[in-house]
Design a protein around this motif. Structure first.
Motif, short mmCIF file in Angstrom:
data_model
loop_
_atom_site.label_atom_id
_atom_site.label_comp_id
_atom_site.label_asym_id
_atom_site.label_seq_id
_atom_site.Cartn_x
_atom_site.Cartn_y
_atom_site.Cartn_z
N ILE A 114 0.84 -1.20 0.00
CA ILE A 114 0.00 0.00 0.00
C ILE A 114 0.87 1.25 0.00
CG2 ILE A 114 -1.69 1.30 1.35
CD1 ILE A 114 -2.83 -1.33 2.29
N ASP B 2 -2.65 4.81 -4.95
CA ASP B 2 -3.63 4.37 -3.95
C ASP B 2 -4.60 3.32 -4.50
OD1 ASP B 2 -2.78 5.79 -1.76
OD2 ASP B 2 -3.82 7.61 -2.37
N ALA B 3 -4.06 2.39 -5.28
CA ALA B 3 -4.94 1.39 -5.90
C ALA B 3 -5.08 0.14 -5.05
CB ALA B 3 -4.41 1.01 -7.28
N ILE B 4 -4.43 0.10 -3.89
CA ILE B 4 -4.57 -1.07 -3.03
C ILE B 4 -5.34 -0.67 -1.78
CG2 ILE B 4 -3.39 -2.90 -1.79
CD1 ILE B 4 -1.04 -2.53 -3.68
N LEU B 5 -6.40 -1.42 -1.53
CA LEU B 5 -7.23 -1.12 -0.38
C LEU B 5 -6.92 -2.13 0.71
CD1 LEU B 5 -10.89 -0.08 -0.55
CD2 LEU B 5 -10.28 -1.86 1.04
N THR C 59 -6.51 -5.59 -1.12
CA THR C 59 -7.13 -5.90 -2.41
C THR C 59 -6.76 -4.81 -3.42
OG1 THR C 59 -9.00 -6.67 -1.10
CG2 THR C 59 -9.28 -6.61 -3.48
N VAL C 60 -6.43 -5.24 -4.61
CA VAL C 60 -6.12 -4.28 -5.67
C VAL C 60 -7.42 -3.80 -6.29
CG1 VAL C 60 -5.01 -3.95 -7.90
CG2 VAL C 60 -3.91 -5.37 -6.18
N ILE C 61 -7.56 -2.49 -6.40
CA ILE C 61 -8.71 -1.93 -7.10
C ILE C 61 -8.34 -1.86 -8.58
CG2 ILE C 61 -10.24 0.07 -7.28
CD1 ILE C 61 -9.42 0.69 -4.35
N ALA C 62 -8.91 -2.78 -9.34
CA ALA C 62 -8.44 -3.00 -10.71
C ALA C 62 -8.50 -1.72 -11.55
CB ALA C 62 -9.27 -4.10 -11.37
N GLU D 161 -8.07 1.30 -10.68
CA GLU D 161 -7.06 2.30 -10.33
C GLU D 161 -5.65 1.83 -10.66
OE1 GLU D 161 -8.00 5.21 -7.95
OE2 GLU D 161 -9.86 4.77 -8.99
#
Lengths: 186, 102
Positions: free
Chosen positions: A117, A123-126, A134-137, A139
């Motif tokens: 992160i 900031d594409a990983i939540l 989790t990767v926000i695909a 982003e």
């Protein structure tokens, strides 16, 4: 004679005043060329060019004359667009171009350490400490900066799934039968 | 009605991720924003009472008052047990990798 001199000097001062006014009224803030280069760059902020992000790279190109072939995510098309914009000669890419992909986290292995992160520039990983990451695909820019910090190697790059909006006509095979046709005299 | 701020509420599963933008009153707490966002309707598996939440990668208390442009995140629990993974790695003789190096 006198009227001619008068007319010319009158015209000259009128245009001078117009130019002076225009330079103040339509003053351009900042360096427009940096903005235009920045717009061509893919905004992955991946740092693979050796600069901290796309904007710093754009500034380096514009001010220090940095090479235009340092952007692997942009690939050849960005390099050609930059060459076009800056009126420079296209140069071969420094690094090999990879197929675009996005990061995917293996949930069975992730230990929630937050290192990826912190590494992610967009900031594409939540996730948070000791929570699932989790990767926000949408982003993810595929910059791969999250891969090295992971202590359990649970992140892999996967090719972007083919969907209607991203589909392009596949390229023809490399060795098209041109040579074969040429070798066959009729 | 005082001033409003823009915040985001995010939830992510491997197969689907959502970032919902919403406008809330100044002084809205993290918990309230999650309820208002409708993320609970969209993802019924979220157990609102027990789910951990946070802002931009840091766990936060539910009564935390939000600021403009905060990204509220609803987390999911880990599957792997970090201690167990570490034990296995030691047993396998793998070198521990510290973060940050390449």
């Amino acid at each position: 004679m006198l009227s001619a001199i008068l007319a010319i000097s009158l015209l000259a001062s009128a245009f001078g005043a117009l130019l002076g006014f225009a330079s103040i009224r339509y003053r351009v803030e900042g360096d427009p060329i940096v903005e235009r280069i920045d717009q061509l760059l893919p905004q992955t902020q991946c740092g693979q060019c050796g600069y901290p992000g796309c904007k710093p790279y754009a500034e380096a190109i514009a001010r220090d004359g940095a090479a235009i072939n340092l952007c692997p995510p942009g690939g050849e098309s960005v390099m050609v667009a930059l060459a076009d914009l800056l009126d420079r000669d296209p140069v071969a890419l420094e690094q090999e171009q990879r197929a675009p992909g996005i990061a995917v986290i293996d949930e069975n292995i992730c230990i929630g350490c937050t290192l990826c992160i912190q590494a992610c520039p967009v900031d594409a990983i939540l996730g948070a400490a000791k929570q699932m990451h989790t990767v926000i695909a949408k982003e993810c820019t595929g910059c791969e900066l999250c891969l090295p910090p992971c202590p359990v190697d649970c992140i892999v790059m996967e090719p972007i799934p083919l969907e209607l909006e991203g589909w392009i006509w596949p390229e023809p095979p490399d060795s098209i039968e041109l040579s074969a046709a040429a070798e066959q005299p009729a | 009605m005082g001033e409003t701020i823009m915040v985001e509420v995010a939830y992510a599963r491997p197969d689907e991720q959502r970032i919902l933008e919403l406008e809330v009153d100044q002084g809205t707490t993290l918990e309230q924003a999650v309820e208002l966002s409708g993320v609970l309707d969209r993802f019924p598996e979220i157990e609102f009472e027990s789910a951990k939440m946070g802002i931009f990668g840091k766990s936060a208390r539910r009564d935390r008052v939000l600021q403009e442009r905060d990204r509220v995140e609803v987390y999911r629990p880990l599957i792997a047990d970090p201690k167990e993974v570490r034990r296995q790695r030691v047993a396998a003789g793998k070198k521990m990798k510290k973060g940050g190096d390449t």
